[in-house]
Design an enzyme around this catalytic site. Sequence first.
Site, PDB file in Angstrom:
ATOM      1  CE  LYS A   1      -0.116  -4.605   2.983  1.00 22.21           C
ATOM      2  NZ  LYS A   1      -0.528  -5.951   2.435  1.00 22.21           N
TER       3      LYS A   1
ATOM      4  CB  THR B   1      -0.894  -0.013   1.264  1.00 17.12           C
ATOM      5  OG1 THR B   1      -1.514   1.260   1.421  1.00 17.12           O
ATOM      6  CG2 THR B   1      -0.089  -0.287   2.540  1.00 17.12           C
ATOM      7  CG  ASP B   2      -1.202   4.938  -0.941  1.00 17.72           C
ATOM      8  OD1 ASP B   2      -1.722   4.320   0.011  1.00 17.72           O
ATOM      9  OD2 ASP B   2      -1.835   5.754  -1.645  1.00 17.72           O
ATOM     10  CD  GLU B   3      -3.382   3.581   4.598  1.00 19.83           C
ATOM     11  OE1 GLU B   3      -3.131   3.406   5.800  1.00 19.83           O
ATOM     12  OE2 GLU B   3      -4.529   3.621   4.148  1.00 19.83           O
TER      13      GLU B   3
ATOM     14  CE1 TYR C   1     -14.834   7.934  10.699  1.00 17.99           C
ATOM     15  CE2 TYR C   1     -12.717   7.337   9.755  1.00 17.99           C
ATOM     16  CZ  TYR C   1     -13.918   6.971  10.320  1.00 17.99           C
ATOM     17  OH  TYR C   1     -14.194   5.636  10.522  1.00 17.99           O
TER      18      TYR C   1
ATOM     19  CE1 TYR D   1      -3.433  -2.666   5.747  1.00 18.11           C
ATOM     20  CE2 TYR D   1      -3.188  -0.320   5.251  1.00 18.11           C
ATOM     21  CZ  TYR D   1      -3.307  -1.634   4.823  1.00 18.11           C
ATOM     22  OH  TYR D   1      -3.293  -1.929   3.468  1.00 18.11           O
TER      23      TYR D   1
HETATM   24  P1  NAD Z   1      -9.864  -7.291   2.258  1.00 14.25           P
HETATM   25  O1  NAD Z   1      -9.874  -7.004   3.720  1.00 14.25           O
HETATM   26  O2  NAD Z   1     -11.073  -7.012   1.454  1.00 14.25           O
HETATM   27  O3  NAD Z   1      -9.502  -8.822   2.014  1.00 14.25           O
HETATM   28  C1  NAD Z   1      -8.501  -9.487   2.723  1.00 14.25           C
HETATM   29  C2  NAD Z   1      -8.643 -10.974   2.466  1.00 14.25           C
HETATM   30  O4  NAD Z   1      -7.581 -11.633   3.174  1.00 14.25           O
HETATM   31  C3  NAD Z   1      -9.958 -11.566   2.990  1.00 14.25           C
HETATM   32  O5  NAD Z   1     -10.480 -12.473   2.045  1.00 14.25           O
HETATM   33  C4  NAD Z   1      -9.551 -12.284   4.271  1.00 14.25           C
HETATM   34  O6  NAD Z   1     -10.374 -13.387   4.585  1.00 14.25           O
HETATM   35  C5  NAD Z   1      -8.131 -12.711   3.931  1.00 14.25           C
HETATM   36  N1  NAD Z   1      -7.327 -12.898   5.139  1.00 14.25           N
HETATM   37  C6  NAD Z   1      -7.181 -12.041   6.184  1.00 14.25           C
HETATM   38  N2  NAD Z   1      -6.405 -12.589   7.125  1.00 14.25           N
HETATM   39  C7  NAD Z   1      -6.018 -13.802   6.649  1.00 14.25           C
HETATM   40  C8  NAD Z   1      -5.198 -14.840   7.173  1.00 14.25           C
HETATM   41  N3  NAD Z   1      -4.630 -14.760   8.373  1.00 14.25           N
HETATM   42  N4  NAD Z   1      -5.007 -15.954   6.419  1.00 14.25           N
HETATM   43  C9  NAD Z   1      -5.588 -16.066   5.200  1.00 14.25           C
HETATM   44  N5  NAD Z   1      -6.398 -15.129   4.673  1.00 14.25           N
HETATM   45  C10 NAD Z   1      -6.604 -14.005   5.389  1.00 14.25           C
HETATM   46  O7  NAD Z   1      -8.592  -6.534   1.706  1.00 14.25           O
HETATM   47  P2  NAD Z   1      -8.354  -5.860   0.278  1.00 14.25           P
HETATM   48  O8  NAD Z   1      -8.855  -4.481   0.311  1.00 14.25           O
HETATM   49  O9  NAD Z   1      -8.811  -6.791  -0.789  1.00 14.25           O
HETATM   50  O10 NAD Z   1      -6.769  -5.789   0.280  1.00 14.25           O
HETATM   51  C11 NAD Z   1      -5.980  -6.813  -0.303  1.00 14.25           C
HETATM   52  C12 NAD Z   1      -4.522  -6.429  -0.181  1.00 14.25           C
HETATM   53  O11 NAD Z   1      -4.294  -5.181  -0.815  1.00 14.25           O
HETATM   54  C13 NAD Z   1      -4.054  -6.245   1.268  1.00 14.25           C
HETATM   55  O12 NAD Z   1      -2.757  -6.754   1.365  1.00 14.25           O
HETATM   56  C14 NAD Z   1      -4.063  -4.732   1.455  1.00 14.25           C
HETATM   57  O13 NAD Z   1      -3.115  -4.339   2.420  1.00 14.25           O
HETATM   58  C15 NAD Z   1      -3.688  -4.269   0.080  1.00 14.25           C
HETATM   59  N6  NAD Z   1      -4.164  -2.924  -0.287  1.00 14.25           N
HETATM   60  C16 NAD Z   1      -5.497  -2.631  -0.276  1.00 14.25           C
HETATM   61  C17 NAD Z   1      -5.926  -1.375  -0.711  1.00 14.25           C
HETATM   62  C18 NAD Z   1      -7.392  -1.000  -0.746  1.00 14.25           C
HETATM   63  O14 NAD Z   1      -7.695   0.149  -1.081  1.00 14.25           O
HETATM   64  N7  NAD Z   1      -8.322  -1.895  -0.451  1.00 14.25           N
HETATM   65  C19 NAD Z   1      -4.985  -0.436  -1.132  1.00 14.25           C
HETATM   66  C20 NAD Z   1      -3.635  -0.756  -1.063  1.00 14.25           C
HETATM   67  C21 NAD Z   1      -3.235  -2.021  -0.684  1.00 14.25           C
HETATM   68  O1  DAU Z   2      -4.200   3.979   0.610  1.00 12.08           O
HETATM   69  C1  DAU Z   2      -4.410   2.605   0.531  1.00 12.08           C
HETATM   70  C2  DAU Z   2      -5.243   2.127   1.698  1.00 12.08           C
HETATM   71  O2  DAU Z   2      -6.574   2.557   1.454  1.00 12.08           O
HETATM   72  C3  DAU Z   2      -5.199   0.624   1.885  1.00 12.08           C
HETATM   73  O3  DAU Z   2      -3.888   0.235   2.192  1.00 12.08           O
HETATM   74  C4  DAU Z   2      -6.166   0.174   2.982  1.00 12.08           C
HETATM   75  O4  DAU Z   2      -6.187  -1.237   3.060  1.00 12.08           O
HETATM   76  C5  DAU Z   2      -7.544   0.677   2.635  1.00 12.08           C
HETATM   77  O5  DAU Z   2      -8.460   0.338   3.655  1.00 12.08           O
HETATM   78  C6  DAU Z   2      -7.533   2.183   2.420  1.00 12.08           C
HETATM   79  O6  DAU Z   2      -7.268   2.873   3.655  1.00 12.08           O
HETATM   80  P1  DAU Z   2      -8.034   4.224   4.060  1.00 12.08           P
HETATM   81  O7  DAU Z   2      -7.954   4.392   5.515  1.00 12.08           O
HETATM   82  O8  DAU Z   2      -7.579   5.352   3.190  1.00 12.08           O
HETATM   83  O9  DAU Z   2      -9.516   3.823   3.575  1.00 12.08           O
HETATM   84  P2  DAU Z   2     -10.953   4.065   4.252  1.00 12.08           P
HETATM   85  O10 DAU Z   2     -11.972   3.669   3.242  1.00 12.08           O
HETATM   86  O11 DAU Z   2     -11.032   3.474   5.607  1.00 12.08           O
HETATM   87  O12 DAU Z   2     -10.987   5.652   4.415  1.00 12.08           O
HETATM   88  C7  DAU Z   2     -10.833   6.523   3.296  1.00 12.08           C
HETATM   89  C8  DAU Z   2     -10.886   7.946   3.834  1.00 12.08           C
HETATM   90  O13 DAU Z   2     -12.213   8.219   4.296  1.00 12.08           O
HETATM   91  C9  DAU Z   2      -9.965   8.205   5.006  1.00 12.08           C
HETATM   92  O14 DAU Z   2      -9.436   9.514   4.906  1.00 12.08           O
HETATM   93  C10 DAU Z   2     -10.887   8.104   6.225  1.00 12.08           C
HETATM   94  C11 DAU Z   2     -12.219   8.579   5.675  1.00 12.08           C
HETATM   95  N1  DAU Z   2     -13.430   7.972   6.295  1.00 12.08           N
HETATM   96  C12 DAU Z   2     -13.494   6.617   6.359  1.00 12.08           C
HETATM   97  C13 DAU Z   2     -14.583   5.995   6.938  1.00 12.08           C
HETATM   98  C14 DAU Z   2     -14.661   4.494   7.044  1.00 12.08           C
HETATM   99  C15 DAU Z   2     -14.458   8.767   6.741  1.00 12.08           C
HETATM  100  O15 DAU Z   2     -14.391  10.018   6.640  1.00 12.08           O
HETATM  101  N2  DAU Z   2     -15.544   8.158   7.310  1.00 12.08           N
HETATM  102  C16 DAU Z   2     -15.642   6.821   7.456  1.00 12.08           C
HETATM  103  O16 DAU Z   2     -16.658   6.341   7.999  1.00 12.08           O
END
Ligand code: NAD
Ligand code: DAU
Length: 350
Positions: A161, A132-134, A214, A157
Site C-alpha cells: 500500500k 491505510t494508516d498501516e 492473537y 500488505y
Molecule cells: P476487500 O478485500 O473487502 O475488497 C477488495 C475488493 O477489491 C474486492 O471486491 C476484490 O474483488 C477487489 N480486487 C482485489 N484485487 C483486484 C484486482 N486485481 N483487480 C480488480 N479488483 C480487485 O477490501 P476493503 O476492506 O473493502 O478495502 C478497500 C480498500 O481500502 C483497500 O485499498 C484497502 O487497502 C483500504 N483500506 C481498508 C481498510 C479496512 O479496514 N478494511 C482500512 C484502511 C484502508
Molecule cells: O488499519 C487499517 C487496516 O485494518 C486495513 O488497511 C486492512 O486492510 C484491514 O484488514 C485492517 O487490518 P488489521 O490487520 O488491523 O485487521 P484484522 O481484522 O485482520 O485484525 C484486527 C486486529 O485483530 C489485529 O490486531 C489482529 C487481531 N486479530 C485478527 C484476526 C483475524 C485477532 O486477534 N484474531 C484474528 O483471528
Amino acid sequence: MAKRKILVTGGAGFIGSNFVHNLLESYDDIKVIVLDKLTYAGNLQNLAKWKNDDRLLFIKADIANKHELDTRLHGIEFNEVAHFAAESHVDRSISGPEEFVKTNVLGTFYILELARKLHTSGNLKVFLHVSTDEVFGSLGKEGSFTELTSYAPNSPYSASKAGSDHLVRSYFHTYGMPVITTNCSNNYGPFHFPEKLIPLMILNCLQNKPLPVYGKGDNIRDWLYVKDHCIAIDLAMQKGKFGETYNIGTRNEKNNLEIVQLICKLMDSRNPEGAPHNRLITFVADRPGHDFRYSIDPSKIERELSWTPKYSFEEAIEETVDWYMNNKSWWKEILSGSYQSYYEEQYKGI
Ligand code: NAD
Ligand code: DAU
C-alpha cells in the site's frame, strides 16, 4: 448524461460496495462504474440492491492486467476515479505476498496510467486513492498518526500500500494529476468479509466456534464505521485539495480483547442459547510482526473539509452485529465456499 461519472475500482468489496451504496442513495444524477476482479473478497451480492438500476454498470476486470483493463473499459466514459481495489488482508499477505505486490502496486500503476490518459485529454476531475494508516507503521502507547508522519510499513500488505501511495503522489508532482490520497483506520460495518476481526467474532459466536485472539489481545486498533468513512471519501473527492493526503478516523481506540468482549456481550442478548459467549475466547499464537497500535489524528479533514462522523461507536457496532444477524444467507454462502479452506488452514489446531 450524468455530470458525475465515477469509476469505482474494488466496488464489489467491503468498503467499495458501501461507497457505491452511499453514492446511489445520495445522488440521482450520477453514473457509477464498478470495476472489480471478483476475487474471494469481491461479491456481487454486495451490490444486489442496485442490479436493475441503470445508474450502475459492473465490469469484471483485473487491475493488474493491462490488456484486460484496456479492452473491458474501451468506450466507457468516466471523469472521476475512486480507487479501492486491493488485496486487503494482512494475514494473507504474510502467507502469500505476491498477489499484494501485483494488485496493490502494479494494479494501482495501471489504474493511474488509465487516469493519466483522461487527464491528458482534459477529462479527469479527480483521482481518489484509498489507503491505510498501516503505512505509518506501529505506535507505542502515546501519539497519533498525522499526515506528516513518516512511512514505516511493517507487513507485505502495508508495504504494498505504501508503494501505491508513493506512485499516486508522484503522478501529482510529475504530471499535475488531480490526485488525493486518504489514509484511514480499521473499518467495520455491513458486508465486511468474515476473515476480519469483527465479523469473524460475530460469526464464530453464532456458530459456537472458538474466538481466536492473537497474542494477549492487547493490540490496539482505531475503529471507524464504514458509512462515516464513505461520506468522508466522497467529501474529499468533491472538496479535497489535489496533491494532499487526509487521515480519516474517529478517535475510537480499543484493544482487541475489549472488542471481542463487547461483541460477546452484544451476542449474549441476541443469541441467549450461546451465552456467555466469552467462554469461547481462545488465545492463539500471535501474528508475525504484529503492529501494536494504530491511532489516527483526523484534525486535518475535520478542520479543512468540515468532516465529522455521523454515527457513535455504540450505535454503529450494534447496527453491525444486527446486520450479520439479519443477513445470514449473505455470510452462509461465503462460509460454504472457498473461504472454508482458508479458515481451516489459518485456525488449524484450535
Ligand atoms: P476487500 O478485500 O473487502 O475488497 C477488495 C475488493 O477489491 C474486492 O471486491 C476484490 O474483488 C477487489 N480486487 C482485489 N484485487 C483486484 C484486482 N486485481 N483487480 C480488480 N479488483 C480487485 O477490501 P476493503 O476492506 O473493502 O478495502 C478497500 C480498500 O481500502 C483497500 O485499498 C484497502 O487497502 C483500504 N483500506 C481498508 C481498510 C479496512 O479496514 N478494511 C482500512 C484502511 C484502508
Ligand atoms: O488499519 C487499517 C487496516 O485494518 C486495513 O488497511 C486492512 O486492510 C484491514 O484488514 C485492517 O487490518 P488489521 O490487520 O488491523 O485487521 P484484522 O481484522 O485482520 O485484525 C484486527 C486486529 O485483530 C489485529 O490486531 C489482529 C487481531 N486479530 C485478527 C484476526 C483475524 C485477532 O486477534 N484474531 C484474528 O483471528
